[in-house]
Design an enzyme around this catalytic site. Structure first.
Site, mmCIF file in Angstrom:
data_model
loop_
_atom_site.group_PDB
_atom_site.id
_atom_site.type_symbol
_atom_site.label_atom_id
_atom_site.label_comp_id
_atom_site.label_asym_id
_atom_site.label_seq_id
_atom_site.Cartn_x
_atom_site.Cartn_y
_atom_site.Cartn_z
ATOM 1 N N GLU A 1 0.876 -1.167 0.000
ATOM 2 C CA GLU A 1 0.000 0.000 0.000
ATOM 3 C C GLU A 1 0.914 1.217 0.000
ATOM 4 O O GLU A 1 1.788 1.331 0.860
ATOM 5 C CB GLU A 1 -0.856 -0.046 1.271
ATOM 6 C CG GLU A 1 -1.952 0.969 1.256
ATOM 7 C CD GLU A 1 -2.766 0.979 2.548
ATOM 8 O OE1 GLU A 1 -2.683 0.000 3.331
ATOM 9 O OE2 GLU A 1 -3.454 1.978 2.759
ATOM 10 N N ARG B 1 4.624 -12.898 9.838
ATOM 11 C CA ARG B 1 5.308 -11.656 9.519
ATOM 12 C C ARG B 1 6.621 -11.603 10.287
ATOM 13 O O ARG B 1 6.823 -12.320 11.267
ATOM 14 C CB ARG B 1 4.427 -10.447 9.813
ATOM 15 C CG ARG B 1 4.107 -10.205 11.267
ATOM 16 C CD ARG B 1 2.994 -9.181 11.451
ATOM 17 N NE ARG B 1 3.357 -7.851 11.018
ATOM 18 C CZ ARG B 1 2.786 -7.201 9.999
ATOM 19 N NH1 ARG B 1 1.838 -7.769 9.294
ATOM 20 N NH2 ARG B 1 3.164 -5.995 9.680
ATOM 21 N N LYS C 1 4.085 0.732 9.810
ATOM 22 C CA LYS C 1 4.248 1.953 9.012
ATOM 23 C C LYS C 1 3.697 3.167 9.746
ATOM 24 O O LYS C 1 4.234 4.261 9.634
ATOM 25 C CB LYS C 1 3.538 1.800 7.666
ATOM 26 C CG LYS C 1 4.444 1.221 6.595
ATOM 27 C CD LYS C 1 3.802 1.273 5.234
ATOM 28 C CE LYS C 1 2.802 0.176 5.070
ATOM 29 N NZ LYS C 1 2.332 0.005 3.686
#
Ligand code: ATP
Ligand code: MG
Length: 563
Positions: free
Chosen positions: A37, A264, A274
């Protein structure tokens, strides 16, 4: 595809792909994608996903990997981010060739598919407020209840949806929801949103849309439209998989990719969200996304990490199904190992202490041959100027040294690397008692650093010639956080309270060997006895290169832990 095209490196995802190939699923195709993204810079966690997706494409015969921007949230997205993401993926050594996509390219198709769902009585426009929707959704133990708007006719829904599209409703006034199952044990299946109203300009589609599709709806369809075979994502999407499959089962898409989840990357002493990285930047805790202390790809690059070191790290940590916390020391060791192989060894003094060689002629300079690597002649050599006035490291001298201190002290003899043995005869101090210089003598018989009489010294110091040395700035970086889990919910302190106040130390007046005058941006070196350093990509100090310390030679944090 034959078995011998199956690569050797393995993990559970590759095992699934190998089985699919054996069964000729997807006509033997392997096609993955990396779907960032564009709302921030890529970080080390993304590197894991990039290495996995592009790595699989590289390793399987005919394998492909797309780069797809998941740009469905116009409020937070920016071209600065798309540009940086492309640069970082390329720098890591991967190539999407002509397969660069944007979810926003599918907005028309996604809209058509949504109308299809409405026509098939599988989607409806809902007017409940966000608050009410939450209430109606139920809980993990209680089923939800249907919205009063759930049973409207397809015609009515189509008309309302069209009015949503042209901007007739305000944000939050209504949304399009999938009609699945308000009693499902999986909360994601309780009529999730498909489209919401957002009167925001999009960085690619401008003001064309007043409605934007939700991630879960967009993602699976984008995968299918691109012919993805294996859609790899992190574990938090496991519960979304039934929804991924549901949308694809309802719609006339060209294929049905398989979603596979993996753990992850979590690194200690690091944050990789982020949102949090963005906060560090906007609140000025770091100098930018590319601050060398940031776990972003661009920050690590600026710090002196190589793509090879990062890829090696991603290989070593592997791909698993369960969450773990990886020691950031593993990453640092990958940097050490890689830099050890590739760097030339040079001399630089960070905290200079002046040394005068009393028995060396005033105006003389001699050039001493010094290899760039003690055991790798291919790295070549340079000549180090030696003269009467030198600098050594302040730490390498003690006036009253303990027994085990094998460096310089009054009356002691040490070797200057590639130069001579010197002995300290006198310590000169200023009025406040600070040491300002050492008066020494050198032994001309020890040129190159060896005594003819096999006399031994315990210490070898790095040094530079004062008048020839390059005065410049060196930045010593350390971990950005001083707690292994800064953003653990078990702390009662804020994660930013764990910022390490010593994560950067500016050395304004380092003295480096003159050959470094010509070092180029991003060039990497080992400063003997000190660590690995690289020339900063951006800054220089009045035309002189500025150096960033990538890592120390050894892991000083491991030592601390033992204490
Ligand atoms: P963040 O949580 O940092 O905001 P994100 O998952 O929202 O990250 P995306 O841009 O959506 O960021 O991520 C792109 C891809 O990278 C996704 O497939 C995602 O699963 C993967 N990814 C993100 N963070 C990690 C991580 N820490 N480890 C492995 N893969 C990751
Ligand atoms: Mg995401």
């Amino acid at each position: 595809m034959s078995d011998n095209s199956i690569p050797e490196t393995s993990n559970f995802i590759r095992n699934i792909i190998n089985d699919d190939l054996k069964n000729n699923k997807n006509d033997g195709r392997v096609h993955t994608r990396f779907p960032p993204e564009p709302n921030g810079y890529l970080h080390i966690g993304h590197a894991k996903s990039i290495c996995l997706n592009f790595g699989i494409a590289d390793d399987y015969q005919g394998g492909l990997c797309n780069l797809r921007f998941d740009d469905t949230n116009p409020e937070k997205e920016d071209v600065e981010y798309t540009d940086s993401i492309m640069e970082d993926v390329k720098w890591l050594g991967f190539d999407w060739e002509d397969r660069l996509y944007y979810a926003s390219d599918y907005f028309d198709q996604l809209f058509e598919f949504a109308k299809q769902l409405i026509l098939d009585d599988k989607a409806y426009v809902d007017h409940l407020s966000t608050e009410e929707i939450r209430e109606y959704r139920g809980t993990l133990t209680e089923p939800g209840k249907p919205s009063p708007y759930r049973e409207r006719s397809a015609e009515e829904n189509l008309e309302l949806f069209e009015r949503m599209r042209v901007g007739e409703f305000k944000e939050g006034e209504c949304l399009l929801r999938a009609k699945i199952d308000m009693a499902s044990a999986n909360m994601n299946m309780r009529d999730p949103a498909i489209y919401r109203i957002k009167k925001v300009e999009h960085h690619r589609t401008g003001n064309k849309w007043f409605i934007y599709p939700m991630y879960d709806y967009t993602h699976c369809i984008s995968d299918a439209l691109e012919g993805i075979t294996h859609s790899l994502c992190t574990l938090e999407f496991e519960d979304h998989r039934p929804l991924y499959d549901w949308f694809l089962d309802q719609l006339p898409v060209p294929c049905h990719p398989q979603q596979i989840e993996f753990a992850r990357l979590n690194l200690n002493y690091t944050v990789t969200s982020k949102r949090k990285l963005n906060e560090l930047v906007t609140e000025g805790h770091v100098s930018g996304w590319d601050d060398p202390r940031m776990p972003t790809i661009t920050g690590m690059r600026r710090r002196g990490y190589t793509p090879e070191a990062i890829r090696d790290f991603c290989d070593r940590i592997g791909i698993t199904k369960s969450d773990t916390l990886i020691d950031v020391g593993v990453l640092e060791n990958c940097a050490r190992e890689d830099l050890d192989k590739r760097t030339r060894r040079v001399l630089g003094v960070l905290n200079p202490l002046k040394v005068i060689i009393d028995n060396y002629p005033e105006s003389e300079t001699e050039l001493l041959d010094a290899p760039y690597h003690p055991n790798d002649p291919d790295m070549g050599n340079r000549q180090l100027p030696f003269s009467k006035e030198l600098f050594i490291e302040q730490d390498d001298f003690m006036e009253n040294p303990p027994k085990k201190f094998f460096r310089l002290g009054p009356g002691r003899e040490v070797r200057l690397r590639y130069a001579y043995f010197i002995t300290c005869n006198e310590v000169i101090k200023d009025d406040d008692g600070n040491i300002i210089e050492l008066r020494c003598t050198y032994d001309p018989e020890t040129k190159g650093g060896n005594a003819p009489d096999e006399r031994k010294v315990k210490g070898t110091l790095h040094w530079v010639s004062a008048q020839h040395s390059l005065a410049t700035e060196v930045r010593l970086y350390d971990r950005l956080f001083n707690d292994p889990k800064p953003d653990s919910s078990q702390h009662d302190k804020d994660w930013k309270d764990f910022l390490n106040p010593d994560s950067i130390k500016l050395i304004k007046h380092a003295r480096l060997e003159p050959s470094l005058q010509n070092a180029e941006k991003e060039e990497l070196f080992q400063f003997e006895r000190l660590g690995y350093f690289c020339v900063d990509r951006k800054d220089n100090c009045e035309g002189r290169p500025v150096f960033n310390r990538t890592v120390t030679l050894r892991d000083s944090w491991a030592k601390q832990k033992h204490k």
